[in-house]
Design an enzyme around this catalytic site. Sequence first.
Site, short mmCIF file in Angstrom:
data_model
loop_
_atom_site.label_atom_id
_atom_site.label_comp_id
_atom_site.label_asym_id
_atom_site.label_seq_id
_atom_site.Cartn_x
_atom_site.Cartn_y
_atom_site.Cartn_z
N TYR A 1 -24.14 -8.15 -44.69
CA TYR A 1 -24.16 -8.54 -43.45
C TYR A 1 -24.24 -10.07 -43.27
O TYR A 1 -23.50 -10.69 -42.25
CB TYR A 1 -25.37 -7.78 -42.36
N TYR B 1 -37.99 4.91 -53.19
CA TYR B 1 -38.68 3.79 -52.63
C TYR B 1 -37.81 2.43 -53.13
O TYR B 1 -37.25 1.69 -52.47
CB TYR B 1 -39.88 3.41 -53.02
N THR C 1 -49.98 -6.28 -52.44
CA THR C 1 -50.65 -7.31 -51.45
C THR C 1 -51.77 -6.19 -51.18
O THR C 1 -51.54 -5.11 -50.82
CB THR C 1 -49.83 -7.52 -50.26
N ASN D 1 -29.91 -0.22 -38.80
CA ASN D 1 -29.92 -0.32 -37.43
C ASN D 1 -30.49 -1.47 -36.98
O ASN D 1 -30.24 -2.30 -36.00
CB ASN D 1 -31.18 0.82 -36.98
N PHE E 1 -46.10 6.91 -39.34
CA PHE E 1 -46.11 7.92 -40.77
C PHE E 1 -47.15 7.51 -41.35
O PHE E 1 -47.98 8.43 -41.95
CB PHE E 1 -44.76 7.70 -41.44
P1 NAD Z 1 -47.74 0.54 -44.51
O1 NAD Z 1 -47.48 2.01 -45.06
O2 NAD Z 1 -49.38 0.08 -44.08
O3 NAD Z 1 -46.95 0.05 -43.41
C1 NAD Z 1 -45.49 0.86 -43.06
C2 NAD Z 1 -45.59 0.81 -41.74
O4 NAD Z 1 -43.99 1.51 -41.40
C3 NAD Z 1 -46.44 1.85 -41.26
O5 NAD Z 1 -46.74 1.57 -39.97
C4 NAD Z 1 -45.49 3.22 -40.80
O6 NAD Z 1 -45.85 4.17 -40.08
C5 NAD Z 1 -44.32 2.46 -40.66
N1 NAD Z 1 -42.87 3.47 -40.88
C6 NAD Z 1 -42.67 4.36 -41.82
N2 NAD Z 1 -41.59 4.84 -41.53
C7 NAD Z 1 -41.12 4.61 -40.40
C8 NAD Z 1 -39.93 4.88 -39.75
N3 NAD Z 1 -38.94 5.90 -40.11
N4 NAD Z 1 -39.94 4.28 -38.48
C9 NAD Z 1 -40.86 3.47 -37.92
N5 NAD Z 1 -41.83 3.31 -38.56
C10 NAD Z 1 -42.03 3.63 -39.77
O7 NAD Z 1 -47.44 -0.42 -45.73
P2 NAD Z 1 -47.46 -2.08 -45.74
O8 NAD Z 1 -48.44 -2.27 -47.00
O9 NAD Z 1 -48.06 -2.59 -44.45
O10 NAD Z 1 -45.94 -2.26 -45.99
C11 NAD Z 1 -45.01 -3.04 -45.09
C12 NAD Z 1 -43.79 -3.28 -45.54
O11 NAD Z 1 -43.90 -4.08 -46.95
C13 NAD Z 1 -42.85 -1.94 -46.37
O12 NAD Z 1 -41.69 -2.21 -45.90
C14 NAD Z 1 -43.22 -2.19 -47.81
O13 NAD Z 1 -42.33 -1.82 -48.62
C15 NAD Z 1 -43.53 -3.84 -48.00
N6 NAD Z 1 -44.14 -4.19 -49.01
C16 NAD Z 1 -45.57 -4.03 -49.21
C17 NAD Z 1 -46.26 -4.32 -50.31
C18 NAD Z 1 -47.75 -4.32 -50.49
O14 NAD Z 1 -48.57 -4.47 -51.50
N7 NAD Z 1 -48.46 -4.29 -49.60
C19 NAD Z 1 -45.65 -4.63 -51.66
C20 NAD Z 1 -44.25 -4.75 -51.47
C21 NAD Z 1 -43.43 -4.60 -50.31
#
Ligand code: NAD
Length: 331
Positions: A159, A145, A175, A99, A36
């Site tokens: 859980y 979100y 990050t 899941n 996505f």
């Molecule tokens: P990103 O958007 O680069 O990565 C998210 C990944 O999840 C993508 O590869 C996307 O394709 C995949 N994805 C989305 N919906 C999906 C679904 N239904 N099924 C399977 N895959 C799915 O973002 P990121 O920065 O790498 O973030 C990764 C995680 O860390 C996220 O859960 C985000 O909420 C959390 N997070 C990131 C930050 C940050 O600053 N980067 C801060 C807080 C939390």
Amino acid sequence: MTKKVLITGGAGFIGSHLARRLLADGLEVTVMDNLFTGTKANIYALLDNPRFTFILHDVTQPFWGQFDEIYNLACPASPIHYQRNPVETIKTSFLGMMNVLELALKTKAKVFYTSTSEIYGDPEIHPQPESYWGNVNTIGMRSCYDEGKRAAETLCADYLREYHVDVRMIRIFNTYGPNMHPQDGRVISNFIMQALNNRDITLYGDGSQTRSFQFVDDLIRAMQAFMNLEQSTITAFYHSKQMNMPVLNIGNPDEYTIKELAEETLRQIPESTSQLVYMPLPKDDPKRRKPDITLAGELLNWSPRIPLREGLAKAIAYFSGNNKENFENSR
Ligand code: NAD
Ligand code: UDP
């Protein structure tokens, strides 16, 4: 026996760094992603590794597999992307977590959840400790979100309490680093791409809102340290703090205004002709954000090592290098 690890969302920015690190440590890594916001370009270099598997799958649909550890990262993280399909975003957080936890319950896998500083909303307490419950709008543009992530934390807690699934949660603060998509929409990738291409630097609001920016390597080090702790060590630590759930803030507490970030980006790209322009502040945009990382320091003996100036230089080198084309062609 080689440890088997599943990373949901592993083709994204953070997940791809984690996958590379775990493979380097000799583990067997499966990445599950529906692409996505992630891209195969992030994992091309891993595809030839016999200990690496990629599965194109949506975490909202149940799945099966025997893993020792599951890191649940699947969820778009940039406001423009998670607001693109808000119903899908909240479903991904909640059903994806459900899941993962069901699979972990049946297979006795350890679970690691990447929650977010967004669960604190527009915080009234500064900096934010893990004990703060937050100030979140339930029906705003960011709620799909924020509330999705809060509900997923609740599922993890229940859980653990009800079924004793071995869960660890972190709340990640902003990050950045290589493998962020150039059109990701978050502030650091926006500013660097704008400066490199001599486009206006888009400051939302007056640029006085703050964030605390963490370089991705510091985050991955904390994630591994937390996952590798024995559950009994974690339980004893939280018990000693009169807390009953294993949740940690992970971020870099150095706080900057968004305007300071724009100025530092331009300082590091002196050839840029970009100008600062001011645009409307998105609704519910948090005014301040800074992690209290006392607990992570005590439990993991961890603190961030890479200051913004150094991390920004690495990110600029990445975005101005040849990977930029790979990314742009991959979407
Ligand atoms: P990103 O958007 O680069 O990565 C998210 C990944 O999840 C993508 O590869 C996307 O394709 C995949 N994805 C989305 N919906 C999906 C679904 N239904 N099924 C399977 N895959 C799915 O973002 P990121 O920065 O790498 O973030 C990764 C995680 O860390 C996220 O859960 C985000 O909420 C959390 N997070 C990131 C930050 C940050 O600053 N980067 C801060 C807080 C939390
Ligand atoms: N922001 C900005 N210009 C941009 C992108 C973001 O001024 O081009 C601001 C945004 O309004 C917010 C901060 O930068 O105050 C961080 O935004 P980001 O989307 O990176 O993350 P989050 O708001 O989720 O912390």
